[in-house]
Design an enzyme around this catalytic site. Structure first.
Site, PDB file in Angstrom:
ATOM      1  N   TYR A  24       0.832  -1.199   0.000  1.00 47.03           N
ATOM      2  CA  TYR A  24       0.000   0.000   0.000  1.00 47.03           C
ATOM      3  C   TYR A  24       0.871   1.255   0.000  1.00 47.03           C
ATOM      4  O   TYR A  24       1.650   1.489   0.932  1.00 47.03           O
ATOM      5  CB  TYR A  24      -0.933   0.035   1.208  1.00 47.03           C
ATOM      6  N   SER A  25       0.730   2.047  -1.054  1.00 45.11           N
ATOM      7  CA  SER A  25       1.492   3.298  -1.205  1.00 45.11           C
ATOM      8  C   SER A  25       2.990   3.065  -1.037  1.00 45.11           C
ATOM      9  O   SER A  25       3.699   3.851  -0.423  1.00 45.11           O
ATOM     10  CB  SER A  25       1.003   4.354  -0.202  1.00 45.11           C
TER      11      SER A  25
END
Length: 326
Positions: free
Chosen positions: A59-60
């Site tokens: 995530y990110s």
């Protein structure tokens, strides 16, 4: 907030799990919040009784794990919080930068702990099935992660029921750590996991922590039947188009809105309450980028639906192909 055991373990978790995918500095997701903007939402979750937080190394590009460690660390002691993260998706360059090989699993857990600023995670999950790696290799590596004290429990996410059963059988046969949870794609728009995976989890005492409980906002009305997009996320999240494109999906969305109107509550509360009523479900993983999102999640945990309302919500559903396993 109510608290329950995660499956047949002794681990106590809040009935709402806050998904941290939308948090992290310099995210490439148009709807994501940086840490400063996310902090009031996380604080409101903690004040509402949430102790369970889910993230992933992908995530990110790791920023979500960084944000998770920093934010929950300000508000809860390590013994109070339950932190889950995941491994599988590519996070570094090269042929071994993703997957579930022993090489990647053992390097990925160390990298995740470094970003989280923690000595261990409570729940270490495989994000998807890896067809290129023998499952014996993966389960052996995950067992070593637990034996090393870097994870307390292990879990899995979307896959076929036969794959999950195979992995569990290999762990049992070798005396290794088994999975204690399953994170399936499950909501009012996608109920195919009711066929095999969820009954298997109920039978085997596995905790069920669904992802996308609001169908990436579709169940809240963030897009229209005619193709309109009402939010930043609905206009910039092509994965939603892949998951929820059947015309019948909007019949379900309309029914959720009708039940909500009858109760005088937003559709999000109805859709989440439905999931919390379903057999086997431990805690939906709810994302929030506005205070109202979190307020709806906390309210849903207290909303009691009648059997007639449950049946009405389920009536328009049309079966889907398998979605979200890959």
């Amino acid at each position: 907030m109510h608290y329950v055991n995660l499956g047949s373990t002794g681990l106590r978790v809040s009935r709402i799990c806050l998904g941290m995918m939308s948090f992290g500095n310099d995210s490439d997701r148009a709807w994501a919040l940086d840490e400063d903007a996310a902090e009031p939402i996380v604080r409101a979750a903690v004040e509402g009784g949430v102790t369970f937080f889910d993230t992933a190394d992908t995530y990110s590009n790791g920023a979500s794990e960084v944000a998770t460690g920093r934010l929950v660390g300000k508000m809860l002691t390590r013994d109070e919080v339950v932190v889950a993260t995941k491994v599988f998706m590519p996070v570094t360059p090269g042929e071994n930068g993703g997957g579930l090989s022993r090489k990647h699993v053992l390097s990925a857990i160390d990298a995740s702990l470094g970003r989280l600023g923690m000595d261990y995670v409570d729940l270490y999950q495989i994000h998807r099935w890896d067809p290129r790696t023998p499952v014996e290799e993966t389960m052996g590596a995950l067992h070593d992660v637990v034996r090393a004290g870097k994870a307390r429990y292990i879990g899995a996410s979307s896959m076929f029921a036969w794959q999950f059963a195979k992995a569990q059988r290999i762990a049992e046969r070798n005396g290794w750590t088994p999975f204690v949870s399953m994170q399936p794609h499950y909501n009012l728009l996608y109920r195919e996991e009711e066929r095999e995976m969820i009954p298997q989890c109920i039978d085997q005492g596995i905790g069920v922590i669904p992802w996308s409980p609001l169908a990436r906002g579709v169940l809240t009305g963030n897009r229209t039947r005619e193709g309109g997009r009402r939010t930043t996320r609905s206009g910039s999240d092509p994965f939603t188009d892949y998951l929820y494109s059947q015309p019948s999906d909007f019949d379900v969305v309309d029914r959720v809105a009708q039940v909500g109107a009858g109760r005088g509550v937003p559709p999000a509360q109805v859709a989440l309450a439905w999931l919390l009523h379903k057999p086997g479900v431990t805690a939906p993983i709810v994302g929030a980028t506005k205070a109202a999102h979190l307020e709806d999640a906390l309210a849903a945990e207290k909303l009691v639906l009648s059997s007639e309302e449950m049946a009405s919500l389920e009536e328009p559903y049309v079966p889907h192909p398998v979605l979200g396993h890959f």
